[in-house]
Design an enzyme around this catalytic site. Sequence first.
Site, PDB file in Angstrom:
ATOM      1  N   ASP A 162       0.854  -1.228  -0.011  1.00 44.58           N
ATOM      2  CA  ASP A 162       0.025   0.165  -0.100  1.00 44.58           C
ATOM      3  C   ASP A 162       0.990   1.133  -0.013  1.00 44.58           C
ATOM      4  O   ASP A 162       2.215   1.073   0.406  1.00 44.58           O
ATOM      5  CB  ASP A 162      -0.782  -0.183   1.463  1.00 44.58           C
ATOM      6  CG  ASP A 162      -2.014   1.058   1.151  1.00 44.58           C
ATOM      7  OD1 ASP A 162      -2.189   1.675   0.048  1.00 44.58           O
ATOM      8  OD2 ASP A 162      -2.829   0.888   2.034  1.00 44.58           O
ATOM      9  N   ASP A 217      -2.577   7.646  -2.967  1.00 47.55           N
ATOM     10  CA  ASP A 217      -4.014   8.152  -3.090  1.00 47.55           C
ATOM     11  C   ASP A 217      -4.289   8.854  -1.836  1.00 47.55           C
ATOM     12  O   ASP A 217      -3.508   9.125  -0.975  1.00 47.55           O
ATOM     13  CB  ASP A 217      -5.024   7.038  -3.210  1.00 47.55           C
ATOM     14  CG  ASP A 217      -5.165   6.236  -1.922  1.00 47.55           C
ATOM     15  OD1 ASP A 217      -3.954   5.838  -1.517  1.00 47.55           O
ATOM     16  OD2 ASP A 217      -6.146   5.503  -1.452  1.00 47.55           O
ATOM     17  N   CYS A 264     -14.820 -23.090  18.024  1.00 48.37           N
ATOM     18  CA  CYS A 264     -13.777 -23.224  16.992  1.00 48.37           C
ATOM     19  C   CYS A 264     -12.920 -24.475  17.164  1.00 48.37           C
ATOM     20  O   CYS A 264     -12.873 -25.071  18.114  1.00 48.37           O
ATOM     21  CB  CYS A 264     -13.088 -22.130  16.776  1.00 48.37           C
ATOM     22  SG  CYS A 264     -11.782 -22.030  15.574  1.00 48.37           S
ATOM     23  N   CYS A 294      -9.921 -24.705  15.392  1.00 50.78           N
ATOM     24  CA  CYS A 294      -8.681 -24.553  14.660  1.00 50.78           C
ATOM     25  C   CYS A 294      -7.569 -25.086  15.865  1.00 50.78           C
ATOM     26  O   CYS A 294      -8.026 -25.238  16.962  1.00 50.78           O
ATOM     27  CB  CYS A 294      -8.474 -22.932  14.445  1.00 50.78           C
ATOM     28  SG  CYS A 294      -7.841 -22.040  15.744  1.00 50.78           S
ATOM     29  N   CYS A 311      -7.621 -23.372  19.174  1.00 50.43           N
ATOM     30  CA  CYS A 311      -8.868 -23.677  19.996  1.00 50.43           C
ATOM     31  C   CYS A 311      -8.850 -25.052  20.476  1.00 50.43           C
ATOM     32  O   CYS A 311      -9.827 -25.365  21.326  1.00 50.43           O
ATOM     33  CB  CYS A 311      -9.945 -23.014  19.284  1.00 50.43           C
ATOM     34  SG  CYS A 311      -9.931 -21.200  19.113  1.00 50.43           S
TER      35      CYS A 311
END
Lengths: 511, 511
Positions: B85, B120, B272, B274, B277
């Site tokens: 960015d 920008d 969860c 994952c 977890c």
Amino acid sequence: MEYFDTRDYDLAGRIGKLRTKHGIIETPYLFPVIDPIRQQPPLETIRSLGFNGIITNAYLFYRRNKGLPKKIHDSLKWNNTIMTDSGGYQVLIYGDVEVDNKTIVEYEKEIGTDIAVILDIPTGTKMSWEEARQALFETNKRAVEALPYIMDSDQLWVFPVQGSPYKDLLLISTSTAWRLPYHINAFGSPTVLLEKYEYDKILDLVGFARLHLPPHKPLHVFGVGHPMIIPFLVALGGDLFDSASYILYARDNRYMTETGTKKLEELHYLPCNCPVCSKYTVKELLEMPRKKRVEYLALHNLYMLRKEINNVKQAIKEGRLWEYLEYKSKSHPTLRKAFEIVKRYTRYLEKYNPETKGTTHALLLIDKDSHHNPRLIRIKRKVYGMLSNKKPENILLIPAYKKPYNQQIEYIEAKRRYPEYTILFYHPYLGVFPPQLANTYPYFQHEVGIIDEEVITKASTEILQVINKLRPRKIIIIQPVEEKYYLLTHKIIKWLRTKTTYTLDVLSFQT
Amino acid sequence: MEYFDTRDYDLAGRIGKLRTKHGIIETPYLFPVIDPIRQQPPLETIRSLGFNGIITNAYLFYRRNKGLPKKIHDSLKWNNTIMTDSGGYQVLIYGDVEVDNKTIVEYEKEIGTDIAVILDIPTGTKMSWEEARQALFETNKRAVEALPYIMDSDQLWVFPVQGSPYKDLLLISTSTAWRLPYHINAFGSPTVLLEKYEYDKILDLVGFARLHLPPHKPLHVFGVGHPMIIPFLVALGGDLFDSASYILYARDNRYMTETGTKKLEELHYLPCNCPVCSKYTVKELLEMPRKKRVEYLALHNLYMLRKEINNVKQAIKEGRLWEYLEYKSKSHPTLRKAFEIVKRYTRYLEKYNPETKGTTHALLLIDKDSHHNPRLIRIKRKVYGMLSNKKPENILLIPAYKKPYNQQIEYIEAKRRYPEYTILFYHPYLGVFPPQLANTYPYFQHEVGIIDEEVITKASTEILQVINKLRPRKIIIIQPVEEKYYLLTHKIIKWLRTKTTYTLDVLSFQT
């Protein structure tokens, strides 16, 4: 009841602690079905996922040990809770007439299982009413017959509720359940309904049974092991489940997802986070040796079941089980139908909702289904009862569109200008409520989704009913500045104008 | 376009391959935002989750290296794709006037980033129309100014679409995007909308922008990194995303779930699967040293984002992105509102639906929302067009209630008894269709949820419209044996009776 304590409640679901000889099972809980001979994945792995109770088949254990009463915990090398099913189904299949109820009950006692089931009549196939009646009476007879053997036992004993799918028979069975000193009642789902994914019918039967069973005893639902249906069963009062689906599915390359079951071959991406799916791709799973793949798929399926149970428990803790069901119901047509059954039991479920929760999470008011949220209904009924006791003569209606509602300029102005009026707010989901409640739950803690025609129709009907019941002599209604409330107000005004028992003024405040 | 190939489509979403100097990014993709100085969790871990592209800030890299053009892949030790960015936001904050567009563009070229953004004007705060107009024209000027520098580059260059939240300005910016040879268009969400979870407004703007941007170029949506909103953005044509939310949330003990964000302290159970977890409990996470906890929570959040992207991609592959949005929309009021925006873009989305899919998964017809499924609408429009070309004189209407519909006894009987009639089926979701289609997609491959008043109202209106358009001279309608179809048939018959341009016979077949 010392062996079963419940602490947290939502709808008819609850989080409880079931004390067994080998530790405490936190409910809702799903017992993975274990094969005593060729178990896969190994028990050690299953324990490491957090499962501290398993279920196996007493009859198969009996056959394997030729009737010798080996201690089952030693034999399986499992020091946590073991539940044994009686093996009624196998008895039927193998036609082993020598193993009768007494034999199995005594055997279950001797091998030291923690939770034991008497030898019931399998309801695996579709029974006629007469067959179901016979199965019911035979099971009741056996339940009584077993009593002398089990009264001195330190095990938990399970009474199988029979009669399904016939509600008149279920009623007979549930009333027997009140009289017999069993610890756990169990509902056997007709497998024919499960195979056809007719979850709505199963739920209707479980809901009906739960309604007529002793609420303080845990309810086990046999053979239901899919993440899709578990939250709905818990909401209707299911505490315990068991299933071999994790391994049966795995052997058939079937992969459980939150919203259904997929063949592994159908998947391009693994829509899951579990350690298996985080490590392997679809391709890798398909290419590994079958035995390994089956083990990994079984593990994945167990992770999914574990997650679903956790989701449900967290939802109960938050008092958001209803919202969770609303969400789940949109994942599949069969669950949408299932949700309609839960709605039908709303009044009954409502009773189980505790008045207050320690945590008051925002009520999620998503769309018209949210009008059926038992928590919302209960609170509104209380408020409406309170209002109709007061019967204010002059009421001033203000649209509640910006929280906190009692900070809205319309309210502040109205209070100043019309001190002789009782001010009431109206809202597309919350109905009618006094300003004093504006900072209390859920009148401050809620979030609003869409306000479409259906929501407005339902809300305006309710608001009008409440107003009519108050029989006011004068009504003032304030026009909303919020565009999305125009339609609701318009509808209310139109209907208010059809009556002449009061005077009606419509006001707009400049803000 | 060689650098961007799209293969699978659903709604305006697609699975594509974006070729960069350092490998291929499969879209939809989310670039985790990386801190070049104090990154946590380590990049190696992020890669091991399957992320093969990261985004970082060219301006911060510039400052850190005092403007020295170090090769960014070496510096970060990352051999896959890097997007940078421009750091417009930081320039504004730090007021560093010496770093202008040309400097940053040249620097991004020199450090060898794979995907680069010109400098920008930040749209981070709420701009007036006039400010937004100025930002837009300044950005367009810079985009033109950068052209000589980037024309010979082997990098992919990003044109930031400006003007949001003003649609007239967006329109100017999108038409500039058609003229400039940038590879990727990027939409900057006003952070003020994101912070307030006003997903419906963001979606409306992204949908509007996508509608007016070159469809063959990828669309990046800046700064959106929550599992809740990603599927909706993909459905409206978002291909690329980036977000630091995984780590920002983690630092604040915020835990992403499928349906929202929780404070870790609020959780009793981890909903969860994952690896984090599955290994730790809430208590263990809360008690570990902060740095470790932040790392684990960030990992969990990344696993959630990864899973959401996988879910969306699998849904696109199955052609079920609409069904997936229906489901997700019920998880939170803000998504229910977001879904209404997607519905509004239905006609536009429909265009992107390919005619056929290799796999034809059952269409899930859940409730009235399913009537808006663009796939269903498109197929029905085609069938209705075909029917009205034929304009049969005599039609015989049969309720389609049991698949395959052309095996229903009513059909077999009617064909025998009324050879001079054109037989048509009617269905609460599928509308009107000829028997020849009964074994084709989706007339065989679908599952039906509830058939309530709303579904019936919508269906009967449509069925009547189709019949009226055919202008038949004789109509026979068969009464259904299925209870759930009574209401629909009743409604159709009632309406058919109001017209006199044809004769009407109502028949019942005994089955």
